[in-house]
Design a protein around this motif. Structure first.
Motif, PDB file in Angstrom:
ATOM      1  N   GLY A  75       2.824   6.050  12.135  1.00  0.00           N
ATOM      2  CA  GLY A  75       1.777   6.557  11.259  1.00  0.00           C
ATOM      3  C   GLY A  75       0.428   5.908  11.561  1.00  0.00           C
ATOM      4  O   GLY A  75       0.355   4.756  11.944  1.00  0.00           O
ATOM      5  N   SER A  76      -0.634   6.638  11.386  1.00  0.00           N
ATOM      6  CA  SER A  76      -1.942   6.133  11.786  1.00  0.00           C
ATOM      7  C   SER A  76      -2.425   4.995  10.886  1.00  0.00           C
ATOM      8  O   SER A  76      -3.095   4.083  11.358  1.00  0.00           O
ATOM      9  CB  SER A  76      -2.959   7.261  11.806  1.00  0.00           C
ATOM     10  N   THR A  77      -2.089   5.041   9.604  1.00  0.00           N
ATOM     11  CA  THR A  77      -2.519   3.954   8.715  1.00  0.00           C
ATOM     12  C   THR A  77      -1.796   2.667   9.121  1.00  0.00           C
ATOM     13  O   THR A  77      -2.429   1.615   9.288  1.00  0.00           O
ATOM     14  CB  THR A  77      -2.192   4.284   7.240  1.00  0.00           C
ATOM     15  N   ALA A 126       0.864  -1.184   0.000  1.00  0.00           N
ATOM     16  CA  ALA A 126       0.000   0.000   0.000  1.00  0.00           C
ATOM     17  C   ALA A 126       0.898   1.230   0.000  1.00  0.00           C
ATOM     18  O   ALA A 126       1.818   1.340   0.814  1.00  0.00           O
ATOM     19  CB  ALA A 126      -0.892   0.001   1.232  1.00  0.00           C
ATOM     20  N   THR A 127       0.635   2.138  -0.927  1.00  0.00           N
ATOM     21  CA  THR A 127       1.519   3.302  -1.029  1.00  0.00           C
ATOM     22  C   THR A 127       0.794   4.638  -1.111  1.00  0.00           C
ATOM     23  O   THR A 127      -0.257   4.737  -1.747  1.00  0.00           O
ATOM     24  CB  THR A 127       2.472   3.171  -2.246  1.00  0.00           C
ATOM     25  N   HIS A 180       5.825   5.304   8.076  1.00  0.00           N
ATOM     26  CA  HIS A 180       5.196   6.619   8.119  1.00  0.00           C
ATOM     27  C   HIS A 180       4.747   6.987   6.713  1.00  0.00           C
ATOM     28  O   HIS A 180       5.095   6.309   5.750  1.00  0.00           O
ATOM     29  CB  HIS A 180       6.173   7.685   8.631  1.00  0.00           C
ATOM     30  N   GLY A 181       4.027   8.101   6.639  1.00  0.00           N
ATOM     31  CA  GLY A 181       3.577   8.561   5.333  1.00  0.00           C
ATOM     32  C   GLY A 181       4.188   9.900   5.000  1.00  0.00           C
ATOM     33  O   GLY A 181       5.316  10.196   5.427  1.00  0.00           O
ATOM     34  N   ALA A 209      -4.839   4.385  -2.175  1.00  0.00           N
ATOM     35  CA  ALA A 209      -6.175   4.905  -1.861  1.00  0.00           C
ATOM     36  C   ALA A 209      -6.195   6.398  -2.154  1.00  0.00           C
ATOM     37  O   ALA A 209      -5.384   7.160  -1.620  1.00  0.00           O
ATOM     38  CB  ALA A 209      -6.497   4.652  -0.392  1.00  0.00           C
ATOM     39  N   GLY A 250       4.861   1.480   4.600  1.00  0.00           N
ATOM     40  CA  GLY A 250       5.937   2.257   5.185  1.00  0.00           C
ATOM     41  C   GLY A 250       5.605   2.537   6.649  1.00  0.00           C
ATOM     42  O   GLY A 250       4.429   2.511   7.035  1.00  0.00           O
TER      43      GLY A 250
HETATM   44  P1  AMP Z   1       0.701   7.073   7.578  1.00  0.00           P
HETATM   45  O1  AMP Z   1      -0.053   6.232   8.525  1.00  0.00           O
HETATM   46  O2  AMP Z   1      -0.170   8.039   6.813  1.00  0.00           O
HETATM   47  O3  AMP Z   1       1.862   7.741   8.229  1.00  0.00           O
HETATM   48  O4  AMP Z   1       1.274   6.111   6.439  1.00  0.00           O
HETATM   49  C1  AMP Z   1       1.968   4.903   6.716  1.00  0.00           C
HETATM   50  C2  AMP Z   1       2.005   4.041   5.465  1.00  0.00           C
HETATM   51  O5  AMP Z   1       0.652   3.683   5.116  1.00  0.00           O
HETATM   52  C3  AMP Z   1       2.565   4.706   4.195  1.00  0.00           C
HETATM   53  O6  AMP Z   1       3.999   4.634   4.126  1.00  0.00           O
HETATM   54  C4  AMP Z   1       1.914   3.841   3.106  1.00  0.00           C
HETATM   55  O7  AMP Z   1       2.613   2.602   2.982  1.00  0.00           O
HETATM   56  C5  AMP Z   1       0.516   3.572   3.717  1.00  0.00           C
HETATM   57  N1  AMP Z   1      -0.452   4.581   3.240  1.00  0.00           N
HETATM   58  C6  AMP Z   1      -0.718   5.806   3.770  1.00  0.00           C
HETATM   59  N2  AMP Z   1      -1.627   6.477   3.028  1.00  0.00           N
HETATM   60  C7  AMP Z   1      -1.967   5.643   1.995  1.00  0.00           C
HETATM   61  C8  AMP Z   1      -2.823   5.742   0.864  1.00  0.00           C
HETATM   62  N3  AMP Z   1      -3.543   6.857   0.620  1.00  0.00           N
HETATM   63  N4  AMP Z   1      -2.923   4.679   0.017  1.00  0.00           N
HETATM   64  C9  AMP Z   1      -2.200   3.555   0.244  1.00  0.00           C
HETATM   65  N5  AMP Z   1      -1.355   3.417   1.272  1.00  0.00           N
HETATM   66  C10 AMP Z   1      -1.223   4.428   2.139  1.00  0.00           C
END
Ligand code: AMP
Length: 146
Positions: free
Chosen positions: A125-127, A10-11, A115-116, A40, A113
């Motif tokens: 990161g929350s995702t 997922a990116t 983090h995002g 997404a 990842g």
């Molecule tokens: P975050 O939680 O936003 O810091 O992101 C952590 C990781 O979640 C990122 O490095 C991506 O691998 C994945 N991610 C975040 N946003 C998206 C997105 N819109 N679509 C797909 N993967 C995502």
């Protein structure tokens, strides 16, 4: 123990996710697994001065953003040497889109990842955190070196 058969990367196209994509490709080769790249496209809602949502031509805007996301995924596949990977761009909240796709397509490993785009400002990161808690399969959270 079963081998991974379908790996989902997922990116959000951040540098963290780029690193995760390289790792996902490496693991897909190792396990001879299918690899899917997923992005997404988050819902855009703009409000006017009366707090009414401003939606110029919603469907067209969404379709353009999905097309752009798909193009970026295809370029990512080329960069990591995974032209055979399936690229999928879907509209919605990242956590929900990723979980839904993983269940629907019987993914057995999700790679993200740590983090995002907001980088290290948030500890985890929350995702990534949501996926670690709620995913129906293994989740690998890839960190940048250093
Ligand atoms: P975050 O939680 O936003 O810091 O992101 C952590 C990781 O979640 C990122 O490095 C991506 O691998 C994945 N991610 C975040 N946003 C998206 C997105 N819109 N679509 C797909 N993967 C995502």
């Amino acid at each position: 123990m079963d081998k991974y058969r379908h790996i989902l990367l997922a990116t959000d196209f951040s540098e963290h996710a780029e690193r995760a994509a390289e790792r996902a490709k490496e693991l897909a080769d190792l396990y001879q697994a299918r690899l899917t790249l997923l992005h997404a496209v988050e819902d855009l809602v703009l409000y006017d001065e009366f707090y009414d949502p401003v939606i110029p031509d919603r469907l067209e805007v969404d379709q353009e953003r999905l097309n752009r996301g798909h193009e970026m995924l295809v370029k990512l596949a080329e960069r990591i040497g995974a032209k055979e990977a399936h690229s999928e761009a879907r509209l919605g909240y990242p956590k929900a889109v990723i979980l839904e796709y993983a269940e629907e397509q019987k993914v057995d490993l999700i790679v993200v990842g740590s983090h995002g785009h907001r980088g290290l400002a948030r500890l985890l990161g929350s995702t990534a955190r949501a996926l670690v808690n709620d995913a129906p399969c293994d989740v690998l959270r890839v960190r940048l070196p250093g």
